[in-house]
Scaffold this motif. Structure first.
Motif, PDB file in Angstrom:
ATOM      1  N   VAL A  64       0.844  -1.196   0.000  1.00 15.74           N
ATOM      2  CA  VAL A  64       0.000   0.000   0.000  1.00 15.74           C
ATOM      3  C   VAL A  64       0.880   1.247   0.000  1.00 15.74           C
ATOM      4  O   VAL A  64       0.641   2.184  -0.761  1.00 15.74           O
ATOM      5  CB  VAL A  64      -0.959   0.006   1.208  1.00 15.74           C
ATOM      6  N   ALA A  65       1.906   1.267   0.827  1.00 15.37           N
ATOM      7  CA  ALA A  65       2.798   2.428   0.887  1.00 15.37           C
ATOM      8  C   ALA A  65       3.463   2.678  -0.460  1.00 15.37           C
ATOM      9  O   ALA A  65       3.623   3.828  -0.874  1.00 15.37           O
ATOM     10  CB  ALA A  65       3.851   2.228   1.973  1.00 15.37           C
ATOM     11  N   ALA A  66       3.823   1.617  -1.170  1.00 15.96           N
ATOM     12  CA  ALA A  66       4.484   1.771  -2.464  1.00 15.96           C
ATOM     13  C   ALA A  66       3.567   2.452  -3.478  1.00 15.96           C
ATOM     14  O   ALA A  66       4.039   3.182  -4.352  1.00 15.96           O
ATOM     15  CB  ALA A  66       4.937   0.413  -2.985  1.00 15.96           C
ATOM     16  N   LYS A  67       2.265   2.237  -3.367  1.00 13.15           N
ATOM     17  CA  LYS A  67       1.313   2.891  -4.282  1.00 13.15           C
ATOM     18  C   LYS A  67       1.320   4.404  -4.093  1.00 13.15           C
ATOM     19  O   LYS A  67       0.973   5.150  -4.995  1.00 13.15           O
ATOM     20  CB  LYS A  67      -0.093   2.355  -4.066  1.00 13.15           C
ATOM     21  N   TYR A  68       1.695   4.862  -2.926  1.00  9.28           N
ATOM     22  CA  TYR A  68       1.671   6.282  -2.598  1.00  9.28           C
ATOM     23  C   TYR A  68       3.017   6.974  -2.833  1.00  9.28           C
ATOM     24  O   TYR A  68       3.223   8.081  -2.355  1.00  9.28           O
ATOM     25  CB  TYR A  68       1.255   6.475  -1.138  1.00  9.28           C
ATOM     26  N   GLU A  69       3.910   6.358  -3.551  1.00  8.23           N
ATOM     27  CA  GLU A  69       5.238   6.943  -3.767  1.00  8.23           C
ATOM     28  C   GLU A  69       5.161   8.371  -4.298  1.00  8.23           C
ATOM     29  O   GLU A  69       5.837   9.273  -3.796  1.00  8.23           O
ATOM     30  CB  GLU A  69       6.050   6.075  -4.724  1.00  8.23           C
ATOM     31  N   LEU A  70       4.359   8.616  -5.312  1.00  6.68           N
ATOM     32  CA  LEU A  70       4.237   9.961  -5.883  1.00  6.68           C
ATOM     33  C   LEU A  70       3.692  10.957  -4.870  1.00  6.68           C
ATOM     34  O   LEU A  70       4.118  12.118  -4.829  1.00  6.68           O
ATOM     35  CB  LEU A  70       3.349   9.934  -7.126  1.00  6.68           C
ATOM     36  N   ALA A  71       2.762  10.510  -4.051  1.00  7.19           N
ATOM     37  CA  ALA A  71       2.205  11.395  -3.028  1.00  7.19           C
ATOM     38  C   ALA A  71       3.263  11.750  -1.981  1.00  7.19           C
ATOM     39  O   ALA A  71       3.330  12.895  -1.526  1.00  7.19           O
ATOM     40  CB  ALA A  71       0.998  10.746  -2.368  1.00  7.19           C
ATOM     41  N   PHE A  72       4.105  10.793  -1.612  1.00  7.08           N
ATOM     42  CA  PHE A  72       5.193  11.081  -0.675  1.00  7.08           C
ATOM     43  C   PHE A  72       6.152  12.098  -1.263  1.00  7.08           C
ATOM     44  O   PHE A  72       6.589  13.030  -0.588  1.00  7.08           O
ATOM     45  CB  PHE A  72       5.963   9.805  -0.301  1.00  7.08           C
ATOM     46  N   ASP A  73       6.492  11.929  -2.537  1.00  6.83           N
ATOM     47  CA  ASP A  73       7.402  12.877  -3.187  1.00  6.83           C
ATOM     48  C   ASP A  73       6.805  14.277  -3.222  1.00  6.83           C
ATOM     49  O   ASP A  73       7.489  15.262  -2.937  1.00  6.83           O
ATOM     50  CB  ASP A  73       7.727  12.416  -4.610  1.00  6.83           C
ATOM     51  N   SER A  74       5.521  14.373  -3.565  1.00  3.94           N
ATOM     52  CA  SER A  74       4.847  15.661  -3.611  1.00  3.94           C
ATOM     53  C   SER A  74       4.770  16.284  -2.220  1.00  3.94           C
ATOM     54  O   SER A  74       5.018  17.480  -2.043  1.00  3.94           O
ATOM     55  CB  SER A  74       3.446  15.485  -4.192  1.00  3.94           C
ATOM     56  N   TYR A  75       4.441  15.474  -1.220  1.00  5.34           N
ATOM     57  CA  TYR A  75       4.358  15.963   0.151  1.00  5.34           C
ATOM     58  C   TYR A  75       5.725  16.475   0.619  1.00  5.34           C
ATOM     59  O   TYR A  75       5.823  17.527   1.239  1.00  5.34           O
ATOM     60  CB  TYR A  75       3.864  14.853   1.077  1.00  5.34           C
ATOM     61  N   ALA A  76       6.769  15.747   0.290  1.00  3.31           N
ATOM     62  CA  ALA A  76       8.122  16.140   0.709  1.00  3.31           C
ATOM     63  C   ALA A  76       8.524  17.472   0.084  1.00  3.31           C
ATOM     64  O   ALA A  76       9.219  18.276   0.720  1.00  3.31           O
ATOM     65  CB  ALA A  76       9.117  15.057   0.328  1.00  3.31           C
TER      66      ALA A  76
END
Length: 137
Positions: A64-76
């Protein structure tokens, strides 16, 4: 048949032993986001902006966390405190970390399926999981 599940678990544990560094980095950022309702809201807003399917709630499961990779990058990129809080211990996942997590998730998926087939039954199931076992081999 529970002993088969135990053997599968031992195989997986040995196989991912060296992968714990990037698993830990991903877990740290998930914990960081989940620690605050405001962070969670901002994170899900970023996920929607990046067109990430947000039906699966963010939690510690790596797939599940891997699906959110782009969101983590954007959040960072948008949250300076993210870098300040997490770069102290070199805990922000790199591009390679995300790539490795995705590879490991893909490798572990057949083991997960096999465990469900074996563990979910109270009778001999060798005929049910034989194909999956051969696929893993």
């Amino acid at each position: 048949m529970r002993c088969v599940v135990h053997v599968i678990n031992l195989i997986v544990q040995e196989g991912v032993k060296n992968a714990s560094v990037f698993f830990d980095r991903v877990r740290v950022v998930v914990r960081y986001i989940r620690a605050s309702p405001l962070r969670m809201k901002r994170f899900y807003d970023r996920a929607k902006e990046e067109l990430v399917d947000t039906k699966a709630h963010l939690h510690m499961r790596l797939n599940v966390a891997a699906k959110y990779e782009l969101a983590f990058d954007s959040y960072a990129r948008d949250d300076n405190s993210f870098f300040l809080d997490l770069t102290v211990g070199d805990e922000i996942p790199t591009f390679d970390d995300w790539e490795n997590v995705q590879r490991i998730v893909n490798i572990l998926h057949p083991f997960y399926d096999l465990t469900l087939k074996v563990f979910g039954s109270l009778h001999v199931t060798a005929n049910y999981f034989w194909e999956t076992l051969i696929e893993i081999h």
